[in-house]
Write an enzyme that holds these catalytic residues in place. Structure first.
Site, short mmCIF file in Angstrom:
data_model
loop_
_atom_site.label_atom_id
_atom_site.label_comp_id
_atom_site.label_asym_id
_atom_site.label_seq_id
_atom_site.Cartn_x
_atom_site.Cartn_y
_atom_site.Cartn_z
N ASP A 190 0.79 -1.22 0.00
CA ASP A 190 0.00 0.00 0.00
C ASP A 190 0.82 1.28 0.00
O ASP A 190 0.28 2.35 0.28
CB ASP A 190 -0.95 0.01 1.21
CG ASP A 190 -0.19 -0.08 2.53
OD1 ASP A 190 1.02 -0.35 2.51
OD2 ASP A 190 -0.83 0.13 3.59
N GLU A 191 2.12 1.20 -0.30
CA GLU A 191 2.89 2.44 -0.30
C GLU A 191 4.09 2.35 -1.23
O GLU A 191 4.62 1.27 -1.50
CB GLU A 191 3.35 2.82 1.11
CG GLU A 191 4.21 1.78 1.78
CD GLU A 191 4.70 2.24 3.16
OE1 GLU A 191 4.90 3.47 3.36
OE2 GLU A 191 4.90 1.36 4.02
#
Length: 353
Positions: free
Chosen positions: A103-104
């Site tokens: 997610d990053e």
């Protein structure tokens, strides 16, 4: 450089699949059954308002948010969504993308209008994946990463040398990326409680070297200033090792049960390692005794592809498990040799990879 962080990623993916859950407290963890031993993988913002957080036992989360919808973890769905997001980031004009996880990611770009670029990036991610993200803008990877927290949710925030101490100076050191509870306590013990105090510290005179050593002491002072790597590196990340762990619904109390469980974990980990084509060089066995006491045993291994040799070394580690103590969790990690062209180091906080 930008740091892109998807908002409540796992919960957001689940809401996309079940639109009727939008606006409701959603908890994702284990097999979705709070009567089983499992922990929260993520919680929607609505669930967080009840005090639910990642890593919390699922049964406690269910008590805190009795109206929450609890769903099982679906790794494949999250991986697919993550792949779509990262592919979108790579299509942005001039972007160099360094993936940090599901997610990053960091995005390096040459632009005179970083906020405008960040907003365009957010729109592109939303249009392609229907997922929202927050973006931190910084002149180092550390500052970009920390800036994202001030932009959440769905926002953009810039943190550079110019406003670093204005924004971060009075904050406790635990607010820094790379400083956890134990490190912040050790810093406080030598008189350093805030980011400004850490930024102003002389590593030798103020006890950082004495407390953390000649490498990490100066690094913590650097972290306090927000300094560090200024280049986004898109060299593909290579796993240093593979691990598996299992929380058992009923404590393992017999030696034969523990032996069988460890051999099963070993088979899973060795299957993962075999796919990498690199030799094993180290092992770590994690044991959690009931009620909640965790021990980790490690062993270096001469470089080997020999499956039976690795299993024999794993069972040597298993011999360190205390007899007659119920076991609620077992985990096994195998470290592998690293290829010559892999990134150096482990985390981008330590002056790069």
């Amino acid at each position: 450089m930008l740091h892109v962080d998807l908002d409540q990623f796992i919960a957001a993916v689940e809401v996309l699949r079940r639109p009727e859950l939008a606006g409701k407290p959603v908890i994702v963890g284990g097999r979705g059954d709070p009567t089983e031993r499992a922990v929260v993988s993520t919680a929607s913002y609505e669930a967080r308002e009840f005090g639910v957080g990642s890593g919390m036992p699922l049964r406690i989360a269910a008590r805190k948010a009795p109206e929450a919808v609890i769903l099982p973890v679906d790794h494949e769905a999250y991986l697919a969504a993550s792949d779509d997001v990262m592919a979108t980031l790579r299509t942005q004009p001039g972007a160099v993308v360094q993936v940090l996880g599901w997610d990053e990611a960091f995005v390096g770009v040459a632009t005179d209008a970083p906020e405008e670029y960040a907003r365009a990036l957010q729109r592109a991610v939303l249009e392609r994946t229907r997922l929202h993200c927050s973006v931190g803008i910084g002149d180092t990877l550390v500052r970009a990463k920390i800036a994202t927290g001030f932009g959440k949710p769905r926002g953009v925030f810039r943190l550079t040398a110019e406003n670093w101490l204005v924004v971060m100076g009075d904050r406790p050191t635990i607010d820094l990326w790379g400083v956890g509870t134990k490190i912040s306590r050790r810093l406080a013990a030598i008189g350093i409680s805030t980011v400004a105090e850490l930024a102003a510290a002389d590593p030798d005179a103020d006890g950082l070297v004495a407390e953390f050593g000649p490498r990490m002491g100066p690094w913590y002072a650097q972290l306090g200033r927000g300094d560090g790597e200024r280049v986004v590196d898109d060299t593909p990340w290579v796993a240093r090792g593979h691990s598996r762990e299992t929380t058992y619904q009923h404590d393992l109390t017999e030696a034969s049960q523990i032996d069988e469980a460890i051999r099963e974990l070993a088979a899973q980990v060795l299957s993962d390692v075999a796919a990498e084509g690199r030799p094993v060089v180290g092992l770590a066995l994690k044991v959690r005794y009931a009620p909640f006491i965790t021990k980790t045993f490690t062993k270096k291994v001469p470089e080997t592809f020999d499956r039976e040799l690795v299993i024999s070394r794993v069972m040597e580690l298993a011999g360190r498990i205390e007899p007659d103590r119920p076991v609620r969790l077992l985990g096994l990690r195998a470290e592998m040799s690293m290829p010559d062209d892999s990134r150096e180091g482990h985390t981008p906080t330590r002056s790069g990879w």
